[in-house]
Design an enzyme around this catalytic site. Structure first.
Site, PDB file in Angstrom:
ATOM      1  N   ASP A 263       0.821  -1.213   0.000  1.00  0.00           N
ATOM      2  CA  ASP A 263       0.000   0.000   0.000  1.00  0.00           C
ATOM      3  C   ASP A 263       0.854   1.263   0.000  1.00  0.00           C
ATOM      4  OD1 ASP A 263      -2.679   1.342   0.462  1.00  0.00           O
ATOM      5  OD2 ASP A 263      -1.614   1.990   2.270  1.00  0.00           O
ATOM      6  N   GLU A 300       1.668  -0.076  -4.809  1.00  0.00           N
ATOM      7  CA  GLU A 300       0.770   1.032  -5.125  1.00  0.00           C
ATOM      8  C   GLU A 300       1.603   2.301  -4.980  1.00  0.00           C
ATOM      9  OE1 GLU A 300      -3.320   3.306  -3.707  1.00  0.00           O
ATOM     10  OE2 GLU A 300      -1.979   2.391  -2.239  1.00  0.00           O
TER      11      GLU A 300
END
Length: 611
Positions: A263, A300
């Site tokens: 993330d 990401e």
């Protein structure tokens, strides 16, 4: 940094082949440390680098324990199981006791990944790993090759997206705990599905976060949206880095996870001589060499910087792939979505064509929103290193009312957007439910126990959408109704138009998997022509054996396009506007060079095979 053995987890409580518990805690400033069981306190011995250790036969699997650090009772920061939640005792868990039956499993080549992002708590009514397991045949029939599970690190309560986790090693108790996760992954592998796990290494959640009471896990050097930054490059950072490297290796080695989705890596602050991501990719390479198992790291990242996905020997960080939000943004604006917030930097179909060609829309141009030149060239990057989508948890759930594409776009436009993703030279991802035009929203939800934190979350959510009060109030994130309303509705599978949309996605995914020109992530064998006036795009892709031409019309009226020349006539492969998909009209089976009318909000795919 203390020596790290890639073959075994060493921190926390682990059981060796003799059945003894090996205990290891990093608490560099502590004067005394005990491990506290039900009826006894066992002293730990101080070792180098701030560690405290103990080997004992007094601790058994399933025992619950605390650490006593200078008379403070604390849960284990490397706990594998928190049976009573983030404020409770830790559970001793033998991670090696599971009877795996996936010895013959080989990870799917990254180029063949078709992702399905899901949230464990809302994917099924049950909201558990077992619930996911019961729907694996559904996903296989759909054509999915990899499920991507949103974060499962222990968070407060039973309702959370997962990005508020505070025990990175502990598997959420309400989902089924660590044994339930192992069982799910074993079942996935036995059915031919890869498993991607979403992990968060850029921040820790606020409730149940006791890390600072053990050591310098955080630093004040950098501001973040979530408070103090994780300490990857300040004093005491060596063992913090080790903590997260151990976490990565554990998921791959002990839980047989196939890939990690990391993330918001742009929010990881590390200006040391070797970036933590680079160190992680190096250790994963060592694990692969030792085990013979292939694992992937997917980032990401919103920096449009290929350094993250470049090999280490090319001064990169060694990530295997990354999410591409900009493809999503360009697609949404092209489809007629609103242009506010970060969408203001996107101008519709010209940017969509740009993303097909370059992955990044901004790859060295001036960005008005950022007020600077932004992005790097992707010329030498393979298409399998980019993951694209028309929806994901962020883009749906960060809307005030959590509306999916099924609420925002027509049935025909939904089909077109799905087609736009599947024909790309990148890796496609679905967000749970989109394949059947799921009507239920995906809202933001939490289940904190700290009343002040609950108030702060509610206040923040209302402030975020202050300009949208004409549309009503933002749903209460703490309310159980918000969570329940976000669950997929499995009763719609035999209803229209959901049944047709599901059939449509199955056919579209089948096309992606079996047509050579669409399956290949070769970005070089591709051309894109765009007409901004008519809102149409022609994408052509080819291999040595096949060429396909994809005709996309995002306008709400018929538009004429010029079919490019080929070696022969073009034969129809796919027609989103056809009556078989509840569309308005069927286009010709065979076409030749010349002008052709494309139905509104549709995608047509034609092919030529070479002799």
């Amino acid at each position: 940094m203390a020596a790290l053995n890639i073959n075994n987890r060493s921190i926390g409580v682990n059981f060796n082949i003799s059945g003894l518990a090996e205990v290891k805690l990093w608490a560099p400033n502590a004067g005394k440390v005990f491990i506290k069981l039900d009826k006894q306190m066992l002293p730990l011995i101080r070792e180098k680098h701030g560690y405290w250790t103990l080997t004992t036969g007094e601790i058994k699997p399933n025992d619950q324990y605390w650490f006593d650090v200078d008379d403070k009772q604390l849960s284990d920061p490397a706990s594998l199981f928190q049976p009573d939640g983030v404020h409770g005792s830790s559970g001793a868990f033998d991670v090696n006791a599971f009877n795996w039956t996936d010895a013959t499993w080989k990870n799917t080549p990254l180029a063949d990944y078709i992702f399905y992002e899901l949230h464990t708590g809302s994917f099924t009514r049950d909201g558990t790993f077992k619930g996911i397991e019961e729907q694996l045949d559904y996903l296989i029939e759909l054509g999915i090759t990899a499920i991507e599970i949103m974060p499962i690190a222990q968070f407060p309560g039973e309702r959370n997206w997962g990005y508020d986790g505070v025990f990175p090693f502990a598997v959420q108790n309400s989902y089924g705990g660590p044994r339930g996760l192992q069982h799910l992954i074993n079942s996935c592998h036995n059915k031919g599905l890869a498993v991607v796990l979403d992990v968060v290494y850029n921040h820790m959640g606020p409730e149940g976060n006791y890390f600072s009471q053990f050591g310098p896990y955080f630093t004040d050097k950098y501001p973040t949206p979530w408070g103090r930054a994780i300490n990857f490059d300040d004093a005491g950072c060596d063992e913090v880095r080790r903590y997260f490297i151990e976490n990565v290796l554990m998921w791959f080695r002990d839980f047989h996870v196939d890939a990690l989705r990391m993330d918001a890596v742009h929010a990881i602050k590390d200006f040391g001589p070797k970036h933590i991501l680079q160190e992680i990719s190096g250790k994963v390479a060592e694990l692969t060499q030792a085990s013979g198992k292939t694992h992937y790291l997917i980032a990401e990242c919103d920096l449009n910087d290929t350094r993250f996905i470049s090999p280490v020997n090319c001064c990169g960080y060694g990530m295997d792939a990354q999410w591409i939000d900009e493809f999503h943004h360009a697609l949404r604006v092209t489809a007629g979505g609103e242009r506010n917030g970060y969408y203001t930097d996107f101008n519709g179909i010209a940017d969509l064509a740009n993303s097909y060609e370059n992955a990044y829309v901004y790859h060295g141009q001036y960005s008005e929103q950022r007020q600077k030149t932004f992005g790097t060239s992707t010329d030498d990057v393979n298409g399998r290193q980019f993951v694209v989508f028309s929806q994901n948890h962020d883009q749906v759930g960060n809307r005030m009312l959590g509306e999916r594409s099924s609420h925002l776009f027509s049935f025909e436009m939904q089909k077109l957007m799905a087609g736009a993703v599947m024909i790309s030279p990148f890796l496609p991802m679905l967000f749970m439910g989109e394949e059947r035009s799921e009507p239920n929203p995906f809202l933001f939800f939490v289940s904190h126990t700290d009343q002040e934190l609950i108030k702060a979350v509610r206040k923040g959510r209302k402030a975020e959408f202050a300009d949208f009060h004409a549309h009503g109030e933002a749903p209460d994130p703490q309310a159980i109704e918000t969570f329940e309303h976000s669950k997929l509705n499995w009763d719609i599978l035999d209803q229209e138009p959901h049944q047709t949309m599901l059939r449509y996605y199955k056919a579209l995914i089948g096309l992606r998997k079996h047509q050579p020109a669409l399956k290949s992530p070769n970005r070089k064998n591709m051309s894109v022509e765009v007409d901004t006036a008519s809102n149409t795009l022609i994408l052509q892709r080819w291999t040595d054996e096949q060429s396909v031409i994809c005709l996309l019309n995002f306008a709400n009226i018929n538009q004429n396009v010029m079919i490019p020349e080929g070696v022969d006539q073009w034969q129809k492969l796919f027609d989103s506007a056809g009556p078989g998909w509840n569309g308005p009209v069927s286009s010709p089976q065979i076409i030749s060079t010349g002008v052709m009318a494309i139905p509104p909000e549709s995608i047509l795919i034609y092919t030529q095979y070479y002799a």
